[in-house]
Enzyme design. Structure first.
Site, PDB file in Angstrom:
ATOM      1  N   HIS A 153       0.666  -1.043  -0.011  1.00 51.88           N
ATOM      2  CA  HIS A 153      -0.033   0.051  -0.130  1.00 51.88           C
ATOM      3  C   HIS A 153       0.942   1.164  -0.310  1.00 51.88           C
ATOM      4  O   HIS A 153       1.761   1.370   0.870  1.00 51.88           O
ATOM      5  CB  HIS A 153      -0.904   0.072   1.243  1.00 51.88           C
ATOM      6  N   LYS A 182      -1.423  -7.829  -4.646  1.00 55.24           N
ATOM      7  CA  LYS A 182      -2.063  -6.787  -4.305  1.00 55.24           C
ATOM      8  C   LYS A 182      -1.155  -5.424  -4.273  1.00 55.24           C
ATOM      9  O   LYS A 182      -0.324  -5.457  -3.626  1.00 55.24           O
ATOM     10  CB  LYS A 182      -2.997  -6.937  -2.989  1.00 55.24           C
ATOM     11  N   LYS A 201     -15.400  23.283 -19.541  1.00 55.10           N
ATOM     12  CA  LYS A 201     -15.842  23.555 -21.142  1.00 55.10           C
ATOM     13  C   LYS A 201     -14.931  24.165 -22.262  1.00 55.10           C
ATOM     14  O   LYS A 201     -14.977  23.781 -23.371  1.00 55.10           O
ATOM     15  CB  LYS A 201     -17.243  24.063 -21.112  1.00 55.10           C
ATOM     16  N   ASP A 204     -25.765  22.661 -24.952  1.00 55.64           N
ATOM     17  CA  ASP A 204     -26.244  23.407 -23.520  1.00 55.64           C
ATOM     18  C   ASP A 204     -27.208  24.388 -24.003  1.00 55.64           C
ATOM     19  O   ASP A 204     -28.335  24.482 -23.200  1.00 55.64           O
ATOM     20  CB  ASP A 204     -25.145  24.133 -22.973  1.00 55.64           C
TER      21      ASP A 204
END
Length: 535
Positions: free
Chosen positions: A148, A175, A319, A357
């Site tokens: 981890h 893992k 955007k 939009d």
């Protein structure tokens, strides 16, 4: 595959209900007592989990032989036993246990002896631990060796070396959990999974790592983790079981599943995944739609450039940046200066940008004006009306453009006057600052459209314009749709104005984007029903 930017139905429709991956869904079980754990395990089975991770480090007054015997024999699901040390110790890996190390490992050995299905042991102690149990197991148990990293996601080379070390330690299953500092970090986890020749669990933790947990099924992770309830997690960024199964249709994700999503920051509030995933599932479309917390649009699109990452919605604040990243831009989007949708064309991999939009928002405003019996023109009830647009970003540009197209006189109000002037000049309108808007009153019966994120969850007490100024408007529209009834809309309604919800703009553009994503007619009633349930 896809042609001309939209998928062909023959290859992208799948049989409903068929499981398309072998990735197991594992629920961490964390409780003070064995009885509580057994109860939680039964719940995990009821909601659809495949196995449970029993966190021994959470048990109070742990009696190893007695407790392990009960947990193994009475568990309603296959068991994975984990016993983590307290995470304040920097050399260990996130847990609650702060006792004798020999006793910790003895408990895991005992779990093997009593019939556990899986054991998770940390890489630091794995070689010695595995040697100590070699030849003493029934052959049933699988040993997961885990690493981890709570600071970052290492480079691909470092991850490859780490995997080799874990394999050399004798792992049955590898893992590797890292921390995603950027959504592009997940790509290195996907590469690790795709190239692995042994059973591997790959996860990027944190909100920016969410897609690694969902797309684990696409890239072949041995399992993924999900919590029973939101917020009660064993590691940062875990979704709930219900979200994985019901919202993201986890069982139907396969190697060839097409990836779509909404690019934004923030993004956790978005209802788009609810709408599109339900719509995809209703027709058996082999696609998934994800919330994508993106910091840099260009980096994201460059990293995820494979043919399976096929379509995106774009929201605040990306955007305009998204438009600059497109290979081709629809003429309307070019005029507006922003895109709210990008499609990867299958024939050449180019990104095509669109903006719809203005269609959704203007149609909703026109319907509201018709309710007021406003008839100013045979063309549109907006013709000749004074439309005040708050915000000069992507959505503001779309509303200003749409208003101009319908004959409205446009005023752009923005925090910075320069951006307001730039937009106003393009639509033949006027520019003012937000401070000036408070006393802006050239006439009664004006129309107000907020296109900023002010008032969006969690900041629901904020408003872009105070109540005393709202009596000047006959109609108020708010692009924010979480919550549905924002403070702005509530106070506008109290001031006598007709209000138009942001959900109307949202749902109208969803219809258009669904058709671009799939090449199929939008299931409009279903999409409306899902939105009502989730707002």
């Amino acid at each position: 595959m896809t042609t001309g930017g939209v998928p062909s139905l023959a290859s992208d429709i799948q049989i409903l209900g068929a499981r398309r991956n072998s990735t197991l869904l594992c629920v961490p079980i964390m409780a003070d007592s064995v009885d509580q754990m057994l109860s939680l395990i039964r719940t995990a089975k009821e909601v659809g989990a495949d196995l449970v991770e029993i966190r021994l480090d959470y048990l109070k007054n742990f009696s190893p032989r007695q407790d392990l015997q009960l947990l193994v024999k009475q568990s309603a699901l296959p068991t994975l036993f984990t016993h983590r040390r307290f995470k304040a110790k920097p050399t260990w890996e996130g847990g609650q246990y702060d006792g004798d190390e020999r006793k910790r490992l003895d408990a895991l050995r005992l779990a093997i002896e009593l019939g556990a299905d899986y054991i998770d042991v940390e890489l630091q102690v794995a070689p010695e631990f595995i040697n100590s149990v070699r030849g003493k197991t029934s052959g049933k148990v699988k040993i997961i060796v885990s690493s981890h990293n709570y600071q970052k996601t290492p480079s691909s080379e470092e991850l490859g070396n780490l995997m080799a070390r874990i394999q050399a330690a004798g792992a049955d299953i590898v893992k590797i959990s890292t921390t995603a500092l950027d959504i592009t970090d997940c790509a290195r986890i996907f590469q690790l999974l795709a190239r692995s020749q042994v059973p591997t669990i790959g996860i990027a933790m944190g909100e920016r790592g969410l897609i690694s947990r969902i797309l684990s099924a696409k890239f072949g992770s041995y399992l993924t983790f999900a919590s029973l309830e939101a917020g009660v997690v064993s590691a940062p960024g875990q979704p709930t079981v219900r979200d994985l199964l019901d919202l993201y249709n986890f069982r139907q994700i396969g190697p060839d599943t097409k990836v779509h999503g909404v690019i934004g920051k923030p993004i956790s509030h978005s209802k788009s995944p609810h709408l599109y995933n339900a719509a995809f599932k209703s027709v058996g479309f082999n696609g998934i739609y994800l919330p994508l917390l993106v910091d840099n649009v260009k980096n994201f699109l460059t990293t995820y450039s494979s043919p399976d990452f096929v379509g995106y919605s774009c929201t605040i604040p990306h955007k305009e940046d998204a438009l600059r990243c497109c290979d081709e831009v629809d003429p309307i989007a070019q005029v507006i200066g922003a895109v709210n949708c990008m499609i990867r064309r299958a024939t050449d991999g180019k990104l095509i940008g669109y903006n719809n939009d203005h269609l959704g928002a203007i149609a909703a405003i026109e319907e509201g004006l018709q309710a007021l019996n406003v008839i100013t023109s045979v063309n549109s009830p907006l013709d000749g009306k004074l439309l005040v647009v708050i915000g000069a970003g992507g959505a503001g540009k779309a509303l200003a453009y749409g208003g101009k197209e319908k004959g409205a006189r446009v005023v752009v109000a923005n925090r910075t006057l320069g951006k307001a002037k730039e937009l106003a000049s393009k639509v033949g309108g006027e520019a003012i600052t937000l401070a000036e808007l408070e006393n802006f009153h050239p006439e009664d019966g004006m129309i107000l459209a907020n296109t900023t994120s002010v008032g969006m969850k969690p900041n629901i007490d904020d408003t872009p314009l105070y109540k005393k100024a709202l009596s000047r408007y006959s109609l108020v529209f708010d692009a924010v749709y979480t919550p549905k009834l924002t403070r702005l809309l509530r106070e506008a309604q109290e001031s006598g104005a007709i209000i138009v919800y942001g959900t109307e703009m949202f749902i109208n553009q969803a219809f258009v984007q669904y058709e671009k994503f799939t090449g199929l007619p939008a299931p409009k009633e279903l999409i409306r029903e899902v939105l009502v349930r989730n707002t």
